[in-house]
Write a protein that holds these residues in place. Structure first.
Motif, PDB file in Angstrom:
ATOM      1  N   ARG A  73       0.651  -1.252   0.320  1.00  0.00           N
ATOM      2  CA  ARG A  73      -0.309  -0.085  -0.224  1.00  0.00           C
ATOM      3  C   ARG A  73       0.776   1.255  -0.197  1.00  0.00           C
ATOM      4  NH1 ARG A  73      -3.272  -2.969   3.377  1.00  0.00           N
ATOM      5  NH2 ARG A  73      -2.018  -1.791   5.220  1.00  0.00           N
ATOM      6  N   HIS A  74       2.215   1.244   0.781  1.00  0.00           N
ATOM      7  CA  HIS A  74       2.931   2.546   0.485  1.00  0.00           C
ATOM      8  C   HIS A  74       3.472   2.051  -0.206  1.00  0.00           C
ATOM      9  CE1 HIS A  74       0.803   2.764   4.761  1.00  0.00           C
ATOM     10  NE2 HIS A  74       0.616   3.763   4.144  1.00  0.00           N
ATOM     11  N   ASP A  76       4.644   3.949  -2.836  1.00  0.00           N
ATOM     12  CA  ASP A  76       4.046   5.542  -3.457  1.00  0.00           C
ATOM     13  C   ASP A  76       4.919   6.387  -3.108  1.00  0.00           C
ATOM     14  OD1 ASP A  76       3.010   5.609  -1.647  1.00  0.00           O
ATOM     15  OD2 ASP A  76       1.342   6.329  -2.113  1.00  0.00           O
ATOM     16  N   LYS A  77       5.577   5.630  -1.121  1.00  0.00           N
ATOM     17  CA  LYS A  77       7.285   6.350  -0.824  1.00  0.00           C
ATOM     18  C   LYS A  77       6.461   7.499  -0.064  1.00  0.00           C
ATOM     19  CE  LYS A  77      10.384   4.968  -4.200  1.00  0.00           C
ATOM     20  NZ  LYS A  77      11.193   3.933  -3.748  1.00  0.00           N
ATOM     21  N   THR A  78       5.138   7.543   0.095  1.00  0.00           N
ATOM     22  CA  THR A  78       4.573   8.536   1.380  1.00  0.00           C
ATOM     23  C   THR A  78       5.444   8.389   3.051  1.00  0.00           C
ATOM     24  OG1 THR A  78       2.533   7.292   1.634  1.00  0.00           O
ATOM     25  CG2 THR A  78       2.178   8.858   0.170  1.00  0.00           C
ATOM     26  N   THR A  79       5.406   6.857   2.697  1.00  0.00           N
ATOM     27  CA  THR A  79       6.318   6.896   4.214  1.00  0.00           C
ATOM     28  C   THR A  79       7.575   6.003   3.111  1.00  0.00           C
ATOM     29  OG1 THR A  79       3.419   6.556   5.159  1.00  0.00           O
ATOM     30  CG2 THR A  79       5.728   5.405   6.054  1.00  0.00           C
TER      31      THR A  79
END
Length: 125
Positions: A73-74, A76-79
């Motif tokens: 889910r992550h 996208d490199k937001t975290t």
């Protein structure tokens, strides 16, 4: 005096011998690497037993089951992945504790309720 054809054959044999020596050195290197890999696998598999025989502990399984979807889910490199992995350690520990609590409290109740049909059938005669 040797004919030019014989010199060519002799030269070819010398070239073949050189290439055979080079191939022998490559084979020795490959053999050494395979020996190292075999040693490494034996270390992880208790002397070469089947890899299917390895059973990870509950914490490892919980960690993997929680982190796989979280990382997906992550992406996208937001975290950062490092933060997700660090948080997964705590989540898997809590998950394992909750599962152990369920097993110690609820599982015996579930087992008894699943066996009720035995007593209800035996009393109806």
């Amino acid at each position: 005096m040797a004919s030019p054809q014989e010199k060519n054959d002799h030269g070819l044999l010398i070239d073949l011998l050189k290439e055979t020596k080079i191939n022998g050195e490559h084979l020795k290197t490959i053999s050494k690497h395979l020996s190292d890999i075999s040693y490494l696998v034996n270390g992880f598999t208790s002397g070469g037993s089947s890899l299917n025989g390895y059973l990870p502990d509950a914490g490892t399984l919980a960690y993997l089951s929680l982190m796989g979807p979280a990382i997906a889910r992550h992406l996208d490199k937001t975290t950062g992945v490092e933060e997700i992995l660090k948080g997964g350690v705590e989540l898997s520990r809590r998950f394992t504790e909750e599962y152990a609590a369920y097993q110690s409290e609820q599982q015996p109740k579930d087992l008894l309720s699943s066996l009720e049909f035995l007593t209800s059938e035996g009393t109806e005669d």
